[in-house]
Scaffold this motif. Structure first.
Motif, PDB file in Angstrom:
ATOM      1  N   GLN A 167      -3.186   0.034   5.320  1.00  0.00           N
ATOM      2  CA  GLN A 167      -2.751  -0.867   6.377  1.00  0.00           C
ATOM      3  C   GLN A 167      -1.388  -1.427   6.048  1.00  0.00           C
ATOM      4  N   ALA A 168      -0.647  -1.722   7.098  1.00  0.00           N
ATOM      5  CA  ALA A 168       0.634  -2.389   6.917  1.00  0.00           C
ATOM      6  C   ALA A 168       0.335  -3.880   6.968  1.00  0.00           C
ATOM      7  N   ILE A 169       0.844  -4.640   5.999  1.00  0.00           N
ATOM      8  CA  ILE A 169       0.428  -6.041   5.917  1.00  0.00           C
ATOM      9  C   ILE A 169       1.161  -6.943   6.910  1.00  0.00           C
ATOM     10  N   PHE A 176       0.822  -1.217   0.000  1.00  0.00           N
ATOM     11  CA  PHE A 176       0.000   0.000   0.000  1.00  0.00           C
ATOM     12  C   PHE A 176       0.853   1.263   0.000  1.00  0.00           C
ATOM     13  N   ASP A 177       2.051   1.157   0.571  1.00  0.00           N
ATOM     14  CA  ASP A 177       2.932   2.330   0.632  1.00  0.00           C
ATOM     15  C   ASP A 177       3.584   2.585  -0.714  1.00  0.00           C
ATOM     16  N   ASP A 178       3.817   1.503  -1.480  1.00  0.00           N
ATOM     17  CA  ASP A 178       4.298   1.688  -2.847  1.00  0.00           C
ATOM     18  C   ASP A 178       3.242   2.421  -3.667  1.00  0.00           C
ATOM     19  N   ALA A 204      -2.921  -3.403  11.145  1.00  0.00           N
ATOM     20  CA  ALA A 204      -3.614  -2.575  12.134  1.00  0.00           C
ATOM     21  C   ALA A 204      -4.634  -1.623  11.505  1.00  0.00           C
ATOM     22  N   ASN A 205      -4.258  -1.014  10.390  1.00  0.00           N
ATOM     23  CA  ASN A 205      -5.143  -0.043   9.745  1.00  0.00           C
ATOM     24  C   ASN A 205      -5.493   1.104  10.698  1.00  0.00           C
ATOM     25  N   GLN A 206      -4.485   1.743  11.253  1.00  0.00           N
ATOM     26  CA  GLN A 206      -4.710   2.784  12.255  1.00  0.00           C
ATOM     27  C   GLN A 206      -3.895   4.052  12.028  1.00  0.00           C
ATOM     28  N   THR A 207      -2.672   3.916  11.544  1.00  0.00           N
ATOM     29  CA  THR A 207      -1.710   5.012  11.656  1.00  0.00           C
ATOM     30  C   THR A 207      -2.178   6.303  10.967  1.00  0.00           C
ATOM     31  N   GLY A 208      -2.725   6.172   9.759  1.00  0.00           N
ATOM     32  CA  GLY A 208      -3.160   7.361   9.024  1.00  0.00           C
ATOM     33  C   GLY A 208      -4.257   8.117   9.763  1.00  0.00           C
TER      34      GLY A 208
HETATM   35  N1  AMP Z   1       7.060   2.409  11.128  1.00  0.00           N
HETATM   36  C1  AMP Z   1       6.484   3.026  10.086  1.00  0.00           C
HETATM   37  N2  AMP Z   1       7.217   3.706   9.201  1.00  0.00           N
HETATM   38  C2  AMP Z   1       6.646   4.336   8.148  1.00  0.00           C
HETATM   39  N3  AMP Z   1       5.334   4.317   7.915  1.00  0.00           N
HETATM   40  C3  AMP Z   1       4.544   3.643   8.759  1.00  0.00           C
HETATM   41  C4  AMP Z   1       5.061   2.958   9.890  1.00  0.00           C
HETATM   42  N4  AMP Z   1       4.038   2.374  10.530  1.00  0.00           N
HETATM   43  C5  AMP Z   1       2.921   2.659   9.820  1.00  0.00           C
HETATM   44  N5  AMP Z   1       3.210   3.430   8.756  1.00  0.00           N
HETATM   45  C6  AMP Z   1       2.280   3.950   7.741  1.00  0.00           C
HETATM   46  O1  AMP Z   1       0.949   3.721   8.193  1.00  0.00           O
HETATM   47  C7  AMP Z   1       0.247   2.871   7.300  1.00  0.00           C
HETATM   48  C8  AMP Z   1      -0.730   2.023   8.064  1.00  0.00           C
HETATM   49  O2  AMP Z   1      -0.070   1.170   8.976  1.00  0.00           O
HETATM   50  P1  AMP Z   1      -0.818   0.363  10.131  1.00  0.00           P
HETATM   51  O3  AMP Z   1      -1.672   1.353  10.854  1.00  0.00           O
HETATM   52  O4  AMP Z   1       0.272  -0.205  10.967  1.00  0.00           O
HETATM   53  O5  AMP Z   1      -1.645  -0.704   9.450  1.00  0.00           O
HETATM   54  C9  AMP Z   1       1.326   2.133   6.535  1.00  0.00           C
HETATM   55  O6  AMP Z   1       0.846   1.704   5.277  1.00  0.00           O
HETATM   56  C10 AMP Z   1       2.407   3.203   6.430  1.00  0.00           C
HETATM   57  O7  AMP Z   1       2.114   4.106   5.373  1.00  0.00           O
END
Ligand code: AMP
Ligand code: FAD
Lengths: 311, 248
Positions: B118-120, B38-40, B124-128
């Protein structure tokens, strides 16, 4: 004792079954269970929520700003409502996934996503790596637990409750930076993919949007909902809301029929909890057969119409 | 306008994850690591916006241990102008990642933050969403289409009910869904060029963000295994198998 606030999901004035699933998870925690309904006019939805078995109270928050579920508008109100609660739960649908992390951030809590089982009030199991590992996580007890409930893991709590509905007003300054433009709903008379007891899905093997009619036709004969693999959605055979899998819908029907789907891990993640998986694929080596309860190797264009006739 | 892309390194999506027999974790030694898919997609979208003249600069940022430099070099080779590496010891929670990214935002003042939905690895699907909240800015998650004009973004979101369109003021956080675009492949000459692009490293401790994880993981288990069932040879056999299971 735990005091749990569940955020109701609703659309077009109707409560989503995901809310009653969150109630089941809350019952597993034990304690007082309240539901918050945030809407422009929450009356009918709150009445529906009050009928869910096990609910102690429904908080109805009426505000024109709540006409559409905009996470950054809802979250500050929920953070206010959450005062005094030990847990705040929402469903792991796109509604809950969008909203709950905002609530968690406001409360300073790390969120537990996709709760599959409740081990105790602060210990949960959840999937990681597309469901290839299940972890046991413990949330700290000195702050509210914010979690999304994996809807495919929980049965909906029954009806028959008669909770009091309380009109709640919350003072929170709400942003105006986000405008809702439209929602294009996949209109369908078929059973809802996320709650249907039977689901028939087609993959890239179906070959075209026109060919998908044989999938729909079999589904109708079975009274089933219709899903698809990502490849079928990407190829434009069907709309995105039909995608099953890690990044689509996670479902748990009693019967899942996978047609022309190879069985990539990301797809299998979405159907791990299905009762019986039937696979129809012309490739005997397709990985879907490793998990299928009943497999049939052959050309779907022959098998599917024949199966429909035989039913 | 600057675009900040949150670019996480994860176990490649083709790797079949194995849980360690003692339940202490998953096997990550020697497995292939790649950018979160997803980050790509987020990076690709940022590059396209730069190519259209909407953005002037694309920055990739990651919070990861010291050995993640090649990962950022890949992002630079794909086309980012520069990279920021927040060097952390171990894995961090989404809330911590969001707090750390907020610090980078405060410094860089991007007009748009693109990240994966989400990071695979942790799914979590939370960070954004957390980042948008802490920043006090709009979010548009699960984006399938993004249009930018007049300092606003019109985003078509892939939601359970269908497709939702939101119109948000910039700066904002947009998280990507799979169908937003198809990321380009990295070309060999670009790998060479990436070597001389700026890559800034910042120790996590220097950000002044609360570290440490709130959630304690006590056990890892493999999922209940579904086993191979029966193969039937034709439709009548299939129908009777379904009947015998009481499904018809
Ligand atoms: N340690 C990290 N470094 C860079 N980007 C992150 C990191 N953790 C989460 N993200 C970003 O947050 C998105 C969602 O991640 P998550 O909430 O862990 O599923 C990822 O696709 C990344 O774009
Ligand atoms: C981060 C990420 C997330 C993803 N999320 C998802 C997700 O949520 N859901 C999802 O489904 N995928 C997801 N994918 C994609 C996944 O990896 C696969 O690419 C996808 O599931 C393949 O779809 P398919 O099985 O329809 O297509 P293919 O793998 O191309 O399989 C088609 C199958 O049809 C069979 N076939 C062809 N013609 C016939 C015929 N006439 N009769 C019978 N059988 C026939 C073939 O033998 C083949 O097995 C994701 C990928 C990534 C990287």
């Amino acid at each position: 004792m735990s005091k749990i606030l569940i955020i109701a999901e609703h659309l077009d004035g109707k409560l989503n079954p995901s809310t009653a699933k969150c109630v089941s998870a809350a019952k597993a925690v034990g304690g007082d269970i309240h539901i918050a309904v945030l809407a422009a006019d929450p009356t009918a939805i709150a009445a529906e929520a009050a009928r869910i078995e096990g609910v102690g109270k429904v908080l109805a928050v009426a505000n024109a700003a709540n006409a559409h579920a905009i996470a950054q508008v809802l979250a500050p109100q929920i953070a206010k409502l959450a005062e005094g609660y030990s847990h705040v739960f929402g469903p792991s649908t796109t509604f809950g996934k969008d909203l709950m992390p905002c609530v968690a951030a406001l409360l300073g809590s790390a969120q537990v996503s996709d709760v599959m089982t409740v081990e105790s009030s602060h210990v949960f199991k959840r999937p990681i790596y597309a469901g290839n590992a299940i972890i046991t996580v413990e949330a700290p007890s000195d702050r509210p637990v914010v979690a999304t409930i994996r809807v495919a893991s929980w049965a909906a709590a029954g009806e028959g409750g008669s909770a009091a509905v309380e009109n709640a007003s919350v003072e929170a300054s709400l942003p105006t930076h986000t405008k809702f433009v439209e929602l294009k709903q996949g209109k369908s008379d078929r059973p809802d993919l996320q709650s249907a007891p039977r689901v028939v899905s087609g993959g890239r093997g179906v070959g075209s949007a026109e060919n998908f009619s044989i999938i729909f036709s079999l589904a109708d004969k079975l009274g089933a909902g219709v899903g698809a693999s990502r490849a079928a959605v990407d190829a434009g055979y069907v709309p995105n809301d039909m995608q099953v899998g890690q990044t689509g819908k996670i479902i748990a029907p009693e019967l899942y029929v996978a047609i022309g789907i190879s069985g990539a891990i990301q797809h299998l993640t979405g159907i791990k909890d299905a009762g019986t998986i039937v696979a129809i694929n012309k490739d005997a080596e397709a990985p879907i057969f490793e998990v299928a309860d009943i497999g049939l190797v052959g050309d779907l264009f022959q098998i599917v119409p024949e199966l429909e006739k035989a039913l | 306008m600057k675009i900040l892309v949150a670019y996480k390194r994860v176990v490649d999506y083709n790797v079949r994850i194995q849980v360690k027999p003692d339940g202490s974790g998953v096997v990550t030694d020697g497995v292939k690591l790649s950018a979160n898919p997803f980050d790509d997609i987020a990076l690709e979208e940022a590059l396209r916006l730069r190519e259209k003249g909407v953005a002037s600069e694309v920055i990739v940022a990651t919070i990861a241990p010291a050995d993640a430099q090649p990962h950022l070099r890949n992002g630079l080779a794909m086309g980012a102008n520069r990279a920021i590496h927040v060097v952390s010891d171990g894995p961090i929670e989404p809330l911590t990642a969001a707090r750390a990214l907020l610090k980078l935002i405060e410094k860089e003042q991007p007009g748009l933050v693109l990240m994966g939905k989400q990071a695979i690895d942790d799914d979590a699907n939370q960070t954004g969403q957390m980042l948008a909240t802490l920043w006090g800015r709009p979010q548009a998650t699960f984006a399938g289409k993004v249009d930018i004009a007049d300092n606003r973004a019109t985003v078509i979101r892939e939601v359970d009910a269908g497709l939702e369109t939101l119109d948000v003021e910039l700066p904002a956080v947009i998280t990507t869904d799979l169908r937003l675009n198809e990321p380009r492949f990295i070309k060999l000459p670009d790998i060479m060029k990436a070597k001389s692009k700026p890559l800034e490293t910042v120790p996590f401790a220097d950000l002044g963000v609360e570290g440490g994880n709130q959630l304690k993981v006590s056990h890892y288990a493999p999922p209940p295994k579904r086993s191979r069932g029966v193969m039937v040879k034709d439709v009548p056999e299939l129908v009777s198998a379904l009947k015998s299971k009481g499904l018809l």
